[in-house]
Design an enzyme around this catalytic site. Structure first.
Site, PDB file in Angstrom:
ATOM      1  N   GLU A   1      -1.798  -2.081  -8.158  1.00  0.00           N
ATOM      2  CA  GLU A   1      -3.015  -2.502  -7.453  1.00  0.00           C
ATOM      3  C   GLU A   1      -3.539  -1.310  -6.680  1.00  0.00           C
ATOM      4  O   GLU A   1      -2.828  -0.339  -6.454  1.00  0.00           O
ATOM      5  CB  GLU A   1      -2.738  -3.712  -6.560  1.00  0.00           C
ATOM      6  CG  GLU A   1      -1.752  -3.470  -5.427  1.00  0.00           C
ATOM      7  CD  GLU A   1      -2.378  -2.879  -4.176  1.00  0.00           C
ATOM      8  OE1 GLU A   1      -3.571  -3.154  -3.895  1.00  0.00           O
ATOM      9  OE2 GLU A   1      -1.686  -2.126  -3.479  1.00  0.00           O
TER      10      GLU A   1
ATOM     11  N   HIS B   1      -4.082  -5.645  -1.549  1.00  0.00           N
ATOM     12  CA  HIS B   1      -5.016  -5.431  -0.441  1.00  0.00           C
ATOM     13  C   HIS B   1      -6.000  -6.568  -0.204  1.00  0.00           C
ATOM     14  O   HIS B   1      -6.723  -6.558   0.791  1.00  0.00           O
ATOM     15  CB  HIS B   1      -5.809  -4.134  -0.670  1.00  0.00           C
ATOM     16  CG  HIS B   1      -5.023  -2.895  -0.394  1.00  0.00           C
ATOM     17  ND1 HIS B   1      -4.149  -2.357  -1.316  1.00  0.00           N
ATOM     18  CD2 HIS B   1      -4.972  -2.088   0.695  1.00  0.00           C
ATOM     19  CE1 HIS B   1      -3.599  -1.269  -0.800  1.00  0.00           C
ATOM     20  NE2 HIS B   1      -4.080  -1.078   0.413  1.00  0.00           N
TER      21      HIS B   1
ATOM     22  N   SER C   1       0.831  -1.194   0.000  1.00  0.00           N
ATOM     23  CA  SER C   1       0.000   0.000   0.000  1.00  0.00           C
ATOM     24  C   SER C   1       0.876   1.259   0.000  1.00  0.00           C
ATOM     25  O   SER C   1       1.745   1.411  -0.851  1.00  0.00           O
ATOM     26  CB  SER C   1      -0.965  -0.028   1.192  1.00  0.00           C
ATOM     27  OG  SER C   1      -1.976   0.943   1.049  1.00  0.00           O
TER      28      SER C   1
END
Length: 334
Positions: A235, A303, A112
């Site tokens: 992502e 995630h 992330s």
């Protein structure tokens, strides 16, 4: 490329909190994550920001940078793992001691928002970093870390699998959200429909990438790697179609789609299509246009859980005709 040594039982792992104050907000889950690593045979050293909170972040830029550098200088620490992501890891990029790390490589891992640190370290040092599990969301899962996620971690960081090998597609996956402070049951897993070959072709290249939204915070800086000849993976989480058009077009106007050899797109956690009359894959093809590169989407990275661990900088083969990803080299050394 410079590689750290494979992680072994008995090694020390440093825990950093470079952005959001997850250890304070989700203390039980945080400690469960630390216990998971101890059960796996590792010694834990908590960073000085693990017990701090300043609204949206753990501590000052100075404190967070020092936390990282202290682990870089600590010769006992063989790996550094982030507690969680957040929004502001890019603030730390000017203050990391890259030259020392280059001479004394160690494993850095997270996902992330930690994309900024992973790509910044790779760009500045050529040391392989690892897009993989974080303490609170991954190692701290209730009632325990997902066995498949643990296996993927061990395969890559502990080198329990040796390259070359082709990544498996998990049978089941989840994006279910349960309040971390009140969770009392396991997340519901659903059948994995597999990875989608959006545009065929087979290429080889260096694996580089991370969270797409985070990239906007340091794209075109000295901390963003050269993507020429690479296979890019991206992502995202909790974004909508409009935001994705902006982010994908950011890559387009920056010329990135013209530089890379192929593209891997991870599952998007809780994506909002805004009732658009087209899919996210159709939007991607619209933005890329005539650029003819192999593309695989819906890959288990980032995630959603379980997620593979991607070593940034290794050589891989992307076969978007057969829908496979093969690691051609390991991310760590013996």
């Amino acid at each position: 490329m410079i590689k750290a040594k494979a992680l072994k039982q008995g090694d020390h792992i440093g825990i950093i909190t470079p952005s959001a104050a997850a250890p304070v907000r989700f203390n039980e889950r945080y400690n469960r994550g630390l216990d998971q690593l101890r059960i796996m045979g590792f010694h834990i050293i908590e960073g000085k920001c693990s017990n701090k909170i300043q609204a949206y972040r753990s501590s000052t830029i100075k404190d967070r940078s020092e936390e990282i550098n202290e682990f870089i200088y600590n010769k006992d620490v063989k790996a550094v793992i982030s507690t969680i992501g957040g929004t502001n890891s890019n603030s730390l990029l000017p203050y990391i001691d890259y030259e020392y790390l280059k001479k004394n490589p160690k494993i850095f891992m997270g996902y992330s928002d930690v994309t900024a640190l992973l790509l910044g370290i790779y760009a500045k040092t050529n040391v392989t970093t690892f897009y993989g599990p974080a303490i609170v969301p991954s190692f701290g899962e209730f009632p325990r870390m997902l066995p498949t996620g643990k296996e993927y971690f061990e395969n890559v960081v502990q080198r329990k699998k040796k390259a070359p090998y082709t990544l498996e597609i998990p049978d089941v996956w989840t994006e279910e959200m349960i309040d971390w402070n009140t969770q009392s049951r396991e997340k519901q897993m659903v059948k994995n429909e597999g990875w989608k070959s959006l545009r065929p072709g087979c290429v080889k290249g260096r694996l580089i990438g991370g969270n797409l939204n985070t990239m906007s915070g340091f794209l075109a800086s000295d901390y963003f790697p050269d993507l020429k000849g690479s296979i890019l993976f991206i992502e995202d989480s909790f974004k909508d179609m409009a935001i994705q058009e902006r982010s994908l077009s950011m890559l387009k106007v920056a010329g990135i789609f013209d530089e890379i050899e192929g593209l891997i797109v991870g599952k998007h956690e809780h994506f909002n299509d805004l009732d658009s009359p087209f899919s996210i894959d159709e939007l991607l093809l619209e933005i890329i246009g005539d650029t003819d590169i192999p593309i695989i989407t819906n890959v288990d990275i980032g995630h959603t859980f379980p997620s593979h661990v991607f070593p940034i900088g290794i050589e891989i083969e992307l076969n978007a005709t057969t829908g496979t990803i093969t690691f051609l080299e390991d991310g760590v050394e013996e």
